[in-house]
Design an enzyme around this catalytic site. Structure first.
Site, PDB file in Angstrom:
ATOM      1  N   ASP A  31       0.727  -1.277  -0.020  1.00 49.18           N
ATOM      2  CA  ASP A  31       0.163   0.182  -0.019  1.00 49.18           C
ATOM      3  C   ASP A  31       1.101   1.274  -0.008  1.00 49.18           C
ATOM      4  O   ASP A  31       2.120   1.257  -0.020  1.00 49.18           O
ATOM      5  CB  ASP A  31      -0.771   0.245   1.165  1.00 49.18           C
ATOM      6  CG  ASP A  31      -1.911  -1.085   1.087  1.00 49.18           C
ATOM      7  OD1 ASP A  31      -2.366  -1.425   0.185  1.00 49.18           O
ATOM      8  OD2 ASP A  31      -2.522  -1.550   2.265  1.00 49.18           O
TER       9      ASP A  31
ATOM     10  N   TYR B  68       6.773  -9.925   6.537  1.00 48.82           N
ATOM     11  CA  TYR B  68       6.615  -8.470   6.676  1.00 48.82           C
ATOM     12  C   TYR B  68       7.293  -7.989   8.098  1.00 48.82           C
ATOM     13  O   TYR B  68       7.165  -9.270   9.116  1.00 48.82           O
ATOM     14  CB  TYR B  68       5.299  -8.170   6.779  1.00 48.82           C
ATOM     15  CG  TYR B  68       4.570  -7.830   5.539  1.00 48.82           C
ATOM     16  CD1 TYR B  68       4.672  -6.609   4.762  1.00 48.82           C
ATOM     17  CD2 TYR B  68       4.074  -9.127   4.525  1.00 48.82           C
ATOM     18  CE1 TYR B  68       4.222  -6.526   3.452  1.00 48.82           C
ATOM     19  CE2 TYR B  68       3.623  -8.953   3.343  1.00 48.82           C
ATOM     20  CZ  TYR B  68       3.480  -7.530   2.596  1.00 48.82           C
ATOM     21  OH  TYR B  68       3.157  -7.458   1.575  1.00 48.82           O
TER      22      TYR B  68
END
Length: 252
Positions: free
Chosen positions: A52, A111
């Site tokens: 994002d 992540y």
């Protein structure tokens, strides 16, 4: 037709995410524009994921096709780096088998999210600063609950076009690095906004506003409204993507 994997990293601060979109510059667009200049024709790329706006990548992998073998991949990477902005770096380009797919063949993605409770003028753009204290022991206990489930609808962005909200979590936990706490999570795939929603809900546990059982109830509700607020993207990094060895041809 030959296929290649590009290994790259980027600071996402100045980008509207990875995927090309009409309302701002993206990482994918920057790379495709540079490739088009070098190859003198449009060269579309496909990334391992779609980070994002504001999210970073220590390691992102993307694939592209070219009609003929590329002789000097090191030189191509160097030329790409000269054209790309300073916040994108190509590490290397490697040949893969023709059917290899950067997104669909990935076996895991990892992540990291960075949190601190202390003010630091040098890392504020890459770490999420929170006031007060957090119970990281309780947050790590809550992480264990993630392994009991595969449906993470409660941590998914609403109204997405995915066919399933099932993900297999392979690792999740918090570790301390000086004054910074790092949340690391690895799974076969992630839903849109999933990591930031999980972190936001774990922080509710750390603040004492949500119990371990309450965290479990959030997952079982399969309702995004039951989970915590998503944390900002500036402290989130994609750090690793893995693939089967058979995608990489053995050099003679």
């Amino acid at each position: 037709m030959r296929r290649y994997f590009i290994y790259l990293g980027y600071n996402g601060k100045n980008f509207r995410g990875w995927q090309i979109q009409p309302n701002g510059m993206t990482v994918q667009q920057s790379i495709e524009e540079a490739l088009a200049i070098l190859m003198r024709t449009p060269v579309p790329i496909v990334g391992a994921g779609r980070t994002d706006a504001g999210v970073h990548a220590h390691l992102m992998i993307a694939h592209f096709d070219w009609e003929e073998p590329i002789g000097d991949l090191v030189f191509l990477a160097e030329k790409l780096n000269r054209l790309l902005p300073k916040d994108i770096a190509v590490y290397k380009i490697v040949p893969v088998v023709p059917e290899a797919h950067a997104r669909f063949d990935a076996t895991s993605r990892t992540y990291k999210y960075y949190v601190t409770t202390k003010k630091d003028p040098f890392n504020h753009e890459l770490v999420y600063k929170l006031p007060g204290r957090l119970d990281f022991e309780a947050m790590n206990e809550a992480c264990k609950v993630l392994f009991d489930y595969i449906d993470f609808t409660s941590f998914s962005k609403l109204h997405t076009d995915v066919k399933t909200n099932n993900c297999h979590i392979q690792h999740a936990g918090w570790t301390q690095e000086g004054d910074i706490w790092v949340f690391t999570i690895r799974a076969d795939r992630f839903l849109r906004n999933m990591v930031r929603a999980i972190v936001g809900t774990l922080l509710e546990v750390g603040r004492g506003r949500l119990t371990i059982d309450g965290f479990r109830n959030v997952i079982e509700a399969k309702d995004r409204c039951k989970a915590g607020t998503s944390v900002p993207g500036h402290a989130l990094f994609l750090v690793d993507v893995t693939y089967p060895e058979e995608l990489f041809p053995v050099e003679d």
